[in-house]
Scaffold this motif. Structure first.
Motif, PDB file in Angstrom:
ATOM      1  N   ARG A 182      10.965  13.349  71.087  1.00  0.00           N
ATOM      2  CA  ARG A 182      10.129  12.688  70.079  1.00  0.00           C
ATOM      3  C   ARG A 182      10.802  12.714  68.719  1.00  0.00           C
ATOM      4  NH1 ARG A 182       5.845  15.460  72.766  1.00  0.00           N
ATOM      5  NH2 ARG A 182       5.688  16.986  71.074  1.00  0.00           N
ATOM      6  N   GLY A 183      11.440  13.837  68.396  1.00  0.00           N
ATOM      7  CA  GLY A 183      12.130  13.939  67.118  1.00  0.00           C
ATOM      8  C   GLY A 183      13.277  12.950  67.002  1.00  0.00           C
ATOM      9  N   LEU A 184      14.040  12.782  68.077  1.00  0.00           N
ATOM     10  CA  LEU A 184      15.157  11.840  68.057  1.00  0.00           C
ATOM     11  C   LEU A 184      14.686  10.402  67.940  1.00  0.00           C
ATOM     12  CD1 LEU A 184      17.522  13.346  70.786  1.00  0.00           C
ATOM     13  CD2 LEU A 184      17.683  13.597  68.293  1.00  0.00           C
ATOM     14  N   ASP A 185      13.461  10.140  68.372  1.00  0.00           N
ATOM     15  CA  ASP A 185      12.906   8.785  68.327  1.00  0.00           C
ATOM     16  C   ASP A 185      12.329   8.419  66.963  1.00  0.00           C
ATOM     17  OD1 ASP A 185      13.598   8.259  70.928  1.00  0.00           O
ATOM     18  OD2 ASP A 185      11.631   8.776  71.753  1.00  0.00           O
ATOM     19  N   GLU A 186      12.389   9.335  65.999  1.00  0.00           N
ATOM     20  CA  GLU A 186      11.778   9.057  64.700  1.00  0.00           C
ATOM     21  C   GLU A 186      12.536   7.996  63.900  1.00  0.00           C
ATOM     22  OE1 GLU A 186      11.103  12.531  62.421  1.00  0.00           O
ATOM     23  OE2 GLU A 186       9.642  13.380  63.818  1.00  0.00           O
ATOM     24  N   GLY A 187      13.770   7.750  64.231  1.00  0.00           N
ATOM     25  CA  GLY A 187      14.526   6.737  63.506  1.00  0.00           C
ATOM     26  C   GLY A 187      15.905   6.567  64.087  1.00  0.00           C
ATOM     27  N   PRO A 188      16.650   5.575  63.606  1.00  0.00           N
ATOM     28  CA  PRO A 188      17.993   5.327  64.137  1.00  0.00           C
ATOM     29  C   PRO A 188      19.018   6.364  63.709  1.00  0.00           C
ATOM     30  CG  PRO A 188      17.533   3.845  62.317  1.00  0.00           C
ATOM     31  CD  PRO A 188      16.254   4.583  62.589  1.00  0.00           C
ATOM     32  N   ASP A 189      18.745   7.096  62.637  1.00  0.00           N
ATOM     33  CA  ASP A 189      19.705   8.070  62.114  1.00  0.00           C
ATOM     34  C   ASP A 189      18.960   9.368  61.802  1.00  0.00           C
ATOM     35  OD1 ASP A 189      21.884   9.359  61.069  1.00  0.00           O
ATOM     36  OD2 ASP A 189      21.809   8.333  59.143  1.00  0.00           O
ATOM     37  N   VAL A 190      18.974  10.303  62.753  1.00  0.00           N
ATOM     38  CA  VAL A 190      18.284  11.588  62.584  1.00  0.00           C
ATOM     39  C   VAL A 190      19.334  12.684  62.457  1.00  0.00           C
ATOM     40  CG1 VAL A 190      16.647  13.215  63.575  1.00  0.00           C
ATOM     41  CG2 VAL A 190      16.349  10.756  63.961  1.00  0.00           C
ATOM     42  N   ARG A 213      16.612  21.757  57.908  1.00  0.00           N
ATOM     43  CA  ARG A 213      16.597  20.513  57.131  1.00  0.00           C
ATOM     44  C   ARG A 213      16.712  19.339  58.092  1.00  0.00           C
ATOM     45  NH1 ARG A 213      21.097  19.584  52.597  1.00  0.00           N
ATOM     46  NH2 ARG A 213      22.455  19.917  54.413  1.00  0.00           N
ATOM     47  N   VAL A 214      15.755  18.421  58.013  1.00  0.00           N
ATOM     48  CA  VAL A 214      15.770  17.227  58.847  1.00  0.00           C
ATOM     49  C   VAL A 214      15.796  16.006  57.934  1.00  0.00           C
ATOM     50  CG1 VAL A 214      14.528  15.856  60.552  1.00  0.00           C
ATOM     51  CG2 VAL A 214      14.551  18.347  60.739  1.00  0.00           C
ATOM     52  N   ARG A 215      16.746  15.113  58.213  1.00  0.00           N
ATOM     53  CA  ARG A 215      16.858  13.871  57.446  1.00  0.00           C
ATOM     54  C   ARG A 215      16.772  12.697  58.424  1.00  0.00           C
ATOM     55  NH1 ARG A 215      22.362  15.638  54.568  1.00  0.00           N
ATOM     56  NH2 ARG A 215      22.478  16.748  56.544  1.00  0.00           N
ATOM     57  N   VAL A 216      15.912  11.739  58.119  1.00  0.00           N
ATOM     58  CA  VAL A 216      15.731  10.560  58.971  1.00  0.00           C
ATOM     59  C   VAL A 216      16.079   9.329  58.144  1.00  0.00           C
ATOM     60  CG1 VAL A 216      14.151   9.210  60.371  1.00  0.00           C
ATOM     61  CG2 VAL A 216      13.921  11.709  60.284  1.00  0.00           C
ATOM     62  N   GLY A 217      17.213   8.706  58.484  1.00  0.00           N
ATOM     63  CA  GLY A 217      17.643   7.516  57.757  1.00  0.00           C
ATOM     64  C   GLY A 217      17.717   7.780  56.262  1.00  0.00           C
ATOM     65  N   GLY A 218      17.190   6.864  55.492  1.00  0.00           N
ATOM     66  CA  GLY A 218      17.161   7.034  54.039  1.00  0.00           C
ATOM     67  C   GLY A 218      15.826   7.543  53.540  1.00  0.00           C
ATOM     68  N   GLY A 219      15.049   8.148  54.431  1.00  0.00           N
ATOM     69  CA  GLY A 219      13.697   8.549  54.063  1.00  0.00           C
ATOM     70  C   GLY A 219      13.572   9.910  53.429  1.00  0.00           C
ATOM     71  N   GLY A 220      14.667  10.525  53.037  1.00  0.00           N
ATOM     72  CA  GLY A 220      14.595  11.815  52.384  1.00  0.00           C
ATOM     73  C   GLY A 220      14.673  12.964  53.375  1.00  0.00           C
ATOM     74  N   GLU A 221      14.361  14.166  52.883  1.00  0.00           N
ATOM     75  CA  GLU A 221      14.518  15.381  53.660  1.00  0.00           C
ATOM     76  C   GLU A 221      13.175  16.070  53.868  1.00  0.00           C
ATOM     77  OE1 GLU A 221      17.051  17.762  51.277  1.00  0.00           O
ATOM     78  OE2 GLU A 221      18.866  16.590  51.701  1.00  0.00           O
ATOM     79  N   THR A 222      13.048  16.707  55.006  1.00  0.00           N
ATOM     80  CA  THR A 222      11.914  17.582  55.278  1.00  0.00           C
ATOM     81  C   THR A 222      12.466  18.958  55.613  1.00  0.00           C
ATOM     82  OG1 THR A 222      10.587  15.767  56.168  1.00  0.00           O
ATOM     83  CG2 THR A 222       9.922  17.995  56.758  1.00  0.00           C
ATOM     84  N   TRP A 223      11.870  19.993  54.990  1.00  0.00           N
ATOM     85  CA  TRP A 223      12.308  21.367  55.210  1.00  0.00           C
ATOM     86  C   TRP A 223      11.213  22.172  55.890  1.00  0.00           C
ATOM     87  CZ3 TRP A 223      17.139  23.296  53.639  1.00  0.00           C
ATOM     88  CH2 TRP A 223      17.905  22.432  52.858  1.00  0.00           C
ATOM     89  N   SER A 224      11.601  23.077  56.769  1.00  0.00           N
ATOM     90  CA  SER A 224      10.659  24.012  57.379  1.00  0.00           C
ATOM     91  C   SER A 224      11.379  25.329  57.633  1.00  0.00           C
ATOM     92  CB  SER A 224      10.082  23.438  58.680  1.00  0.00           C
ATOM     93  OG  SER A 224      11.094  23.280  59.657  1.00  0.00           O
ATOM     94  N   ARG A 225      10.644  26.333  58.138  1.00  0.00           N
ATOM     95  CA  ARG A 225      11.232  27.638  58.436  1.00  0.00           C
ATOM     96  C   ARG A 225      11.571  27.725  59.922  1.00  0.00           C
ATOM     97  NH1 ARG A 225       6.793  29.870  55.314  1.00  0.00           N
ATOM     98  NH2 ARG A 225       5.476  29.335  57.094  1.00  0.00           N
ATOM     99  N   GLY A 226      12.671  28.386  60.270  1.00  0.00           N
ATOM    100  CA  GLY A 226      13.045  28.495  61.680  1.00  0.00           C
ATOM    101  C   GLY A 226      13.592  29.870  62.033  1.00  0.00           C
TER     102      GLY A 226
END
Length: 266
Positions: A182-190, A213-226
């Motif tokens: 599902r994460g890989l399907d969020e956009g063409p450039d993950v 840090r997850v970046r999807v295309g030009g949509g900016g960054e999302t951060w979480s704890r891992g």
């Protein structure tokens, strides 16, 4: 070398080749009914228990692991003998050595193995840290390439993962695979990485933690704890537990997905 030592050398080489092929009948052929094996994960007593110990190893072996004798020495006496060997045992990238000691006796006019002892040396903590970091590097590359199979290669079949979303836990590699798909399907450039990954390893366990840090295309960054826990199994590090989360905002009762680390952490 005596005739007895030649026979025992041939027996051990035949056994090792059979292990590599997954040929259970040949693996069992030259073993005593009261065989005692001190294996890496457990002690085994009796030929029936010895037989049951091999199929899980064969399954792992079939995924490309090596089981090859590098050195073999044999000493034979009057009715008793022992052999000791070093073997390449594990996935090629791990390049680990298994220690093997065999005790043999003559029984019914032939040599049989009455005792086996297998072990790995205690792992080099520095090497283990580098290998776990390597697992993460392959995850980063696999995410960018949308290589789902490659991303799953270092995840244990019985993994338990606490993901960002419900349910409370995902059990098993197939459940985690669905989340990753599902994460890989969020956009063409993950893209996924952990810029300040920390890793600590001791013997057969390792833990890694940091900010995802997850970046999807030009949509900016999302951060979480891992936080991720790894175990050394059958010659390679695999993830057995994962815990990822977003910070919780008690004022709104919602997770905060818009937070960013400070400049010093970027």
């Amino acid at each position: 070398m005596s005739t007895n030592e030649d026979q025992i050398r041939d027996l051990v080489l035949r056994w090792a080749e059979a292990v590599h092929r997954g040929d259970l009948e040949t693996v069992l052929a030259d073993h005593a009914g009261d065989i005692v094996m001190f294996d890496v994960p457990e002690d085994v007593r009796g030929i029936k228990a010895y037989e049951k110990a091999w199929p899980p190893f064969f399954e792992w072996q079939a995924r490309g692991a090596a089981f090859e004798i590098e050195s073999l020495d044999v000493v034979a006496g009057d009715g008793v003998a022992f052999a000791y060997a070093l073997l390449r045992c594990g996935m090629p990238a791990a390049d680990r050595r298994l220690r093997l000691t065999l005790g043999l006796r003559e029984e019914g006019g032939r040599w049989v193995v009455a005792h086996e002892h297998h072990s790995f040396p205690i792992a080099d903590d520095g090497a283990a840290v580098r290998e776990v970091r390597g697992v993460h590097e392959r995850w980063y590359a696999g995410t960018a390439a949308k290589d789902l199979d490659g991303m799953m290669a270092a995840i244990a079949d019985d993994v338990v993962s606490y993901e960002h979303d419900v349910p409370l836990e995902y059990v098993g590699v197939e459940a985690v695979r669905e989340v990753c798909a599902r994460g890989l399907d969020e956009g063409p450039d993950v893209r996924f990485d952990m810029p300040e990954l920390k890793v600590m390893a001791r013997e057969d366990l390792a833990v890694a933690w940091g900010l995802n840090r997850v970046r999807v295309g030009g949509g900016g960054e999302t951060w979480s704890r891992g936080t991720r826990v790894f175990e050394w199994r059958d010659g390679s590090w695999v993830m057995i537990h994962q815990h990822v989360s977003y910070p919780y905002d008690p004022a709104t009762g919602e997770a905060r997905t818009d937070l960013r680390p400070g400049p010093a952490r970027r």
